[in-house]
Design a protein around this motif. Sequence first.
Motif, PDB file in Angstrom:
ATOM      1  N   MET A   1      51.695  43.302  40.008  1.00  0.00           N
ATOM      2  CA  MET A   1      52.579  43.296  38.843  1.00  0.00           C
ATOM      3  C   MET A   1      51.846  42.803  37.594  1.00  0.00           C
ATOM      4  SD  MET A   1      55.454  44.611  39.441  1.00  0.00           S
ATOM      5  CE  MET A   1      56.301  44.100  37.952  1.00  0.00           C
ATOM      6  N   TYR A   2      50.906  41.822  37.785  1.00  0.00           N
ATOM      7  CA  TYR A   2      50.157  41.330  36.632  1.00  0.00           C
ATOM      8  C   TYR A   2      49.333  42.440  35.996  1.00  0.00           C
ATOM      9  CZ  TYR A   2      51.380  36.573  37.946  1.00  0.00           C
ATOM     10  OH  TYR A   2      52.068  35.433  38.244  1.00  0.00           O
ATOM     11  N   CYS A   3      48.824  43.349  36.834  1.00  0.00           N
ATOM     12  CA  CYS A   3      48.047  44.478  36.317  1.00  0.00           C
ATOM     13  C   CYS A   3      48.926  45.390  35.476  1.00  0.00           C
ATOM     14  CB  CYS A   3      47.436  45.255  37.478  1.00  0.00           C
ATOM     15  SG  CYS A   3      46.334  44.264  38.496  1.00  0.00           S
ATOM     16  N   ILE A   4      50.168  45.612  35.888  1.00  0.00           N
ATOM     17  CA  ILE A   4      51.114  46.452  35.134  1.00  0.00           C
ATOM     18  C   ILE A   4      51.407  45.805  33.783  1.00  0.00           C
ATOM     19  CG2 ILE A   4      53.438  47.423  35.111  1.00  0.00           C
ATOM     20  CD1 ILE A   4      53.318  47.511  38.149  1.00  0.00           C
ATOM     21  N   TYR A   5      51.640  44.469  33.793  1.00  0.00           N
ATOM     22  CA  TYR A   5      51.906  43.753  32.548  1.00  0.00           C
ATOM     23  C   TYR A   5      50.732  43.881  31.588  1.00  0.00           C
ATOM     24  CZ  TYR A   5      55.672  41.563  35.198  1.00  0.00           C
ATOM     25  OH  TYR A   5      56.790  41.333  35.976  1.00  0.00           O
ATOM     26  N   TYR A   6      49.525  43.839  32.139  1.00  0.00           N
ATOM     27  CA  TYR A   6      48.324  43.950  31.296  1.00  0.00           C
ATOM     28  C   TYR A   6      48.284  45.304  30.609  1.00  0.00           C
ATOM     29  CZ  TYR A   6      43.411  44.326  29.999  1.00  0.00           C
ATOM     30  OH  TYR A   6      42.256  44.494  29.310  1.00  0.00           O
ATOM     31  N   ILE A   7      48.585  46.364  31.319  1.00  0.00           N
ATOM     32  CA  ILE A   7      48.570  47.715  30.742  1.00  0.00           C
ATOM     33  C   ILE A   7      49.620  47.839  29.642  1.00  0.00           C
ATOM     34  CG2 ILE A   7      48.980  50.160  31.236  1.00  0.00           C
ATOM     35  CD1 ILE A   7      47.918  49.609  34.068  1.00  0.00           C
TER      36      ILE A   7
ATOM     37  N   THR B   1      42.534  50.254  52.099  1.00  0.00           N
ATOM     38  CA  THR B   1      41.228  50.722  51.646  1.00  0.00           C
ATOM     39  C   THR B   1      40.350  49.523  51.321  1.00  0.00           C
ATOM     40  OG1 THR B   1      42.276  52.661  50.705  1.00  0.00           O
ATOM     41  CG2 THR B   1      40.058  52.145  49.935  1.00  0.00           C
ATOM     42  N   ASN B   2      39.161  49.484  51.924  1.00  0.00           N
ATOM     43  CA  ASN B   2      38.292  48.314  51.755  1.00  0.00           C
ATOM     44  C   ASN B   2      37.553  48.381  50.430  1.00  0.00           C
ATOM     45  OD1 ASN B   2      35.681  46.687  52.197  1.00  0.00           O
ATOM     46  ND2 ASN B   2      37.051  46.047  53.844  1.00  0.00           N
ATOM     47  N   LYS B   3      37.730  47.370  49.603  1.00  0.00           N
ATOM     48  CA  LYS B   3      37.048  47.277  48.309  1.00  0.00           C
ATOM     49  C   LYS B   3      36.509  45.861  48.177  1.00  0.00           C
ATOM     50  CE  LYS B   3      39.977  50.686  46.026  1.00  0.00           C
ATOM     51  NZ  LYS B   3      40.957  50.935  44.938  1.00  0.00           N
ATOM     52  N   LEU B   4      35.288  45.660  48.651  1.00  0.00           N
ATOM     53  CA  LEU B   4      34.685  44.333  48.579  1.00  0.00           C
ATOM     54  C   LEU B   4      34.232  44.032  47.163  1.00  0.00           C
ATOM     55  CD1 LEU B   4      32.578  44.406  51.834  1.00  0.00           C
ATOM     56  CD2 LEU B   4      34.619  43.089  51.415  1.00  0.00           C
ATOM     57  N   ILE B   5      33.997  42.754  46.912  1.00  0.00           N
ATOM     58  CA  ILE B   5      33.497  42.344  45.602  1.00  0.00           C
ATOM     59  C   ILE B   5      32.163  43.034  45.320  1.00  0.00           C
ATOM     60  CG2 ILE B   5      32.615  40.356  44.306  1.00  0.00           C
ATOM     61  CD1 ILE B   5      34.646  38.640  45.760  1.00  0.00           C
ATOM     62  N   LYS B   6      31.336  43.129  46.366  1.00  0.00           N
ATOM     63  CA  LYS B   6      30.059  43.815  46.228  1.00  0.00           C
ATOM     64  C   LYS B   6      30.037  45.016  47.172  1.00  0.00           C
ATOM     65  CE  LYS B   6      27.378  39.816  44.760  1.00  0.00           C
ATOM     66  NZ  LYS B   6      26.152  39.014  44.970  1.00  0.00           N
ATOM     67  N   ASN B   7      30.071  46.202  46.632  1.00  0.00           N
ATOM     68  CA  ASN B   7      30.123  47.407  47.467  1.00  0.00           C
ATOM     69  C   ASN B   7      28.858  47.594  48.298  1.00  0.00           C
ATOM     70  OD1 ASN B   7      32.678  48.179  46.595  1.00  0.00           O
ATOM     71  ND2 ASN B   7      31.857  49.214  44.796  1.00  0.00           N
TER      72      ASN B   7
ATOM     73  N   LEU C   1      41.601  33.566  43.178  1.00  0.00           N
ATOM     74  CA  LEU C   1      42.449  34.657  43.655  1.00  0.00           C
ATOM     75  C   LEU C   1      43.814  34.629  42.989  1.00  0.00           C
ATOM     76  CD1 LEU C   1      41.765  34.661  47.494  1.00  0.00           C
ATOM     77  CD2 LEU C   1      41.002  36.355  45.828  1.00  0.00           C
ATOM     78  N   LEU C   2      44.356  35.806  42.775  1.00  0.00           N
ATOM     79  CA  LEU C   2      45.717  35.946  42.275  1.00  0.00           C
ATOM     80  C   LEU C   2      46.717  35.849  43.431  1.00  0.00           C
ATOM     81  CD1 LEU C   2      47.565  36.628  39.848  1.00  0.00           C
ATOM     82  CD2 LEU C   2      47.236  39.031  40.420  1.00  0.00           C
TER      83      LEU C   2
ATOM     84  N   GLU D   1      44.331  40.757  52.877  1.00  0.00           N
ATOM     85  CA  GLU D   1      43.974  41.540  51.695  1.00  0.00           C
ATOM     86  C   GLU D   1      44.027  40.605  50.493  1.00  0.00           C
ATOM     87  OE1 GLU D   1      45.364  45.701  49.697  1.00  0.00           O
ATOM     88  OE2 GLU D   1      46.812  44.076  49.761  1.00  0.00           O
ATOM     89  N   PHE D   2      42.894  40.497  49.795  1.00  0.00           N
ATOM     90  CA  PHE D   2      42.798  39.598  48.651  1.00  0.00           C
ATOM     91  C   PHE D   2      42.872  40.388  47.356  1.00  0.00           C
ATOM     92  CE2 PHE D   2      40.394  37.597  52.098  1.00  0.00           C
ATOM     93  CZ  PHE D   2      40.998  36.348  52.146  1.00  0.00           C
ATOM     94  N   THR D   3      43.531  39.814  46.357  1.00  0.00           N
ATOM     95  CA  THR D   3      43.585  40.390  45.016  1.00  0.00           C
ATOM     96  C   THR D   3      43.168  39.313  44.021  1.00  0.00           C
ATOM     97  OG1 THR D   3      45.445  41.794  45.669  1.00  0.00           O
ATOM     98  CG2 THR D   3      45.028  41.546  43.308  1.00  0.00           C
ATOM     99  N   ASN D   4      42.099  39.598  43.242  1.00  0.00           N
ATOM    100  CA  ASN D   4      41.689  38.599  42.254  1.00  0.00           C
ATOM    101  C   ASN D   4      42.399  38.847  40.925  1.00  0.00           C
ATOM    102  OD1 ASN D   4      40.370  40.707  41.009  1.00  0.00           O
ATOM    103  ND2 ASN D   4      38.324  40.085  41.666  1.00  0.00           N
ATOM    104  N   LYS D   5      42.089  38.031  39.931  1.00  0.00           N
ATOM    105  CA  LYS D   5      42.823  38.097  38.671  1.00  0.00           C
ATOM    106  C   LYS D   5      42.450  39.319  37.829  1.00  0.00           C
ATOM    107  CE  LYS D   5      43.804  33.174  38.546  1.00  0.00           C
ATOM    108  NZ  LYS D   5      43.638  31.875  37.877  1.00  0.00           N
ATOM    109  N   SER D   6      41.422  40.030  38.253  1.00  0.00           N
ATOM    110  CA  SER D   6      41.077  41.296  37.604  1.00  0.00           C
ATOM    111  C   SER D   6      41.694  42.474  38.342  1.00  0.00           C
ATOM    112  CB  SER D   6      39.555  41.461  37.555  1.00  0.00           C
ATOM    113  OG  SER D   6      38.973  40.415  36.813  1.00  0.00           O
ATOM    114  N   CYS D   7      42.574  42.134  39.291  1.00  0.00           N
ATOM    115  CA  CYS D   7      43.302  43.133  40.081  1.00  0.00           C
ATOM    116  C   CYS D   7      42.414  43.927  41.035  1.00  0.00           C
ATOM    117  CB  CYS D   7      44.076  44.096  39.172  1.00  0.00           C
ATOM    118  SG  CYS D   7      45.356  43.255  38.228  1.00  0.00           S
TER     119      CYS D   7
END
Length: 538
Positions: A1-7, A53-59, A188-189, A121-127
Amino acid sequence: MYCIYYIILSNIEIVMETKFNKFLINILILFIIISFFFKKKSKLENFENVFLTNKLIKNEYFKKKKNKDKEVIIENNVLKLSISTIGGNIKNLFLKKYKNYHNNDENLYLIKDNSSLFGLEFTNKSCKKFNTYEVEFIPKIKEDEFKYTINMQAKLDNNVYISYVYVIYKNNNYNIDFYIRTKGFSDLLSTNLEWNQKLLRLEKDPKIENNYNQIFYSINKFKKKINFLNPKKSLHKKAKNLYWIANKQQFFVSILLFKKPLKDKKIIFFLKNENLNSINKRSNLKIKIINKNNKELNLSNKWYFGPLDYNILKKNKYGFENLIQFGGVVGKYINRYVFFYLFSILEKTNLNYGLIIILMTIIVKLIILPITYNQYKLNSIIEMFRTSFDDINHYKLTNKQSLIKLDKKILMNSILYAIIQIPIFYSLFHFFPTLINLRGKSFLWIDNLTYYDSILNFKFKIPIYGNHISLLTILYSISLLILRKINNSKYQTNNNSIYIMSIIILLFINNYSSGLYLYYLISNIINIIIYIYYKKNL
């Protein structure tokens, strides 16, 4: 939701510089984009999409570290399990003391080939999101006199890691302590915790087994009250302050307990039927944890993978013993404090379990013998009155009053008899099919006292009756027919109704527990003996 607010906020400046029509167009385009990318899927679709879907900090991490799965194998006297290095999950777990009756007496696996998956599943503040399902965990094993400690650690960067710590106790222990620790995740968010399990088929008849498969949960640490997800009302459930959640099967259960109840967390879980040969149902638990104070994740949990054995569950002191479905409000107390207590005493004799059921039947019948005997006595007296009183007008008023008093006495005794007999009758419907002590135990031609006996199987199914012939239910129906005939011969207006009722009963009881109808058969035989004895001693 924070990502939506940012947009949305990022578009406010543009909106203010445009004309009204352009503003409406931008807003419309914005909401179309949001609805496209963030459209909520149906609950069942979300249920199916367990693997994120796996999206690590470092691909590049996976490019360098994509190794084959390895397993850490640990066992005690009752459990044998393997923990996968990919995802850090329990990949396989079977119970040493039990067999799988669905697959020709194979090992009884509660988890097989990753049929149970736990992940974060982790979500950071950059979504940005990433999860643990495919992360490689490096194991470190310690052993002491009482336990094994397996620290599964996934190192993502310097001072950035996730740890799953499993503590498996030695001897006869079905409990596994499970700790989750993170370092370098304080920004983390949110964290999504997810547990998905396929409930494997373990019993003789999948249809009967499926009736017992259910999600139970507790939201109160002190009252030990449990709730269940009713699939007839909803396939999903939202809850707060979750203490533990259980994927319950007919005789076994998988439980995840949070030593500190998850307060103010967004929790949702699902239950879905499956039509696969090896699976009855599938469950899914999702918990969203919002990181309000930039803290590392630090959760202390406990797994229980084991039998629905009342004595074992009671020792845990978490209210797990309430998972055993002993029946309704009255039935569960009769079963728990009368039948189970009596059964436990008789079990110590080490007799065959069929003989234990017979002894239990005899003891219960002896306890209520005075009421049964008195019922037969009063029935015989009223039979004599009704036989001789062809014309009530020939008798004096005193005789009428005597008859009225006698009728009242018979009525009161019948009510008392029903008050005792009916709860016992229905309590046993829940007792025998859920008693794991009887699972797989044989007696004479019966191979499993918790399921129906079968002397002949059909290649087709008869509606209501089933695809087999149960000898025990036939014997029970015959005993019931004899009992009704000798007890109602004077008053039965239509003797055919006795035969019709016996046939109808036989149709409906063919698929019930053989232990149940062994009890009823012996009970009827005892009643016939009591009635014959009374008639001879009139």
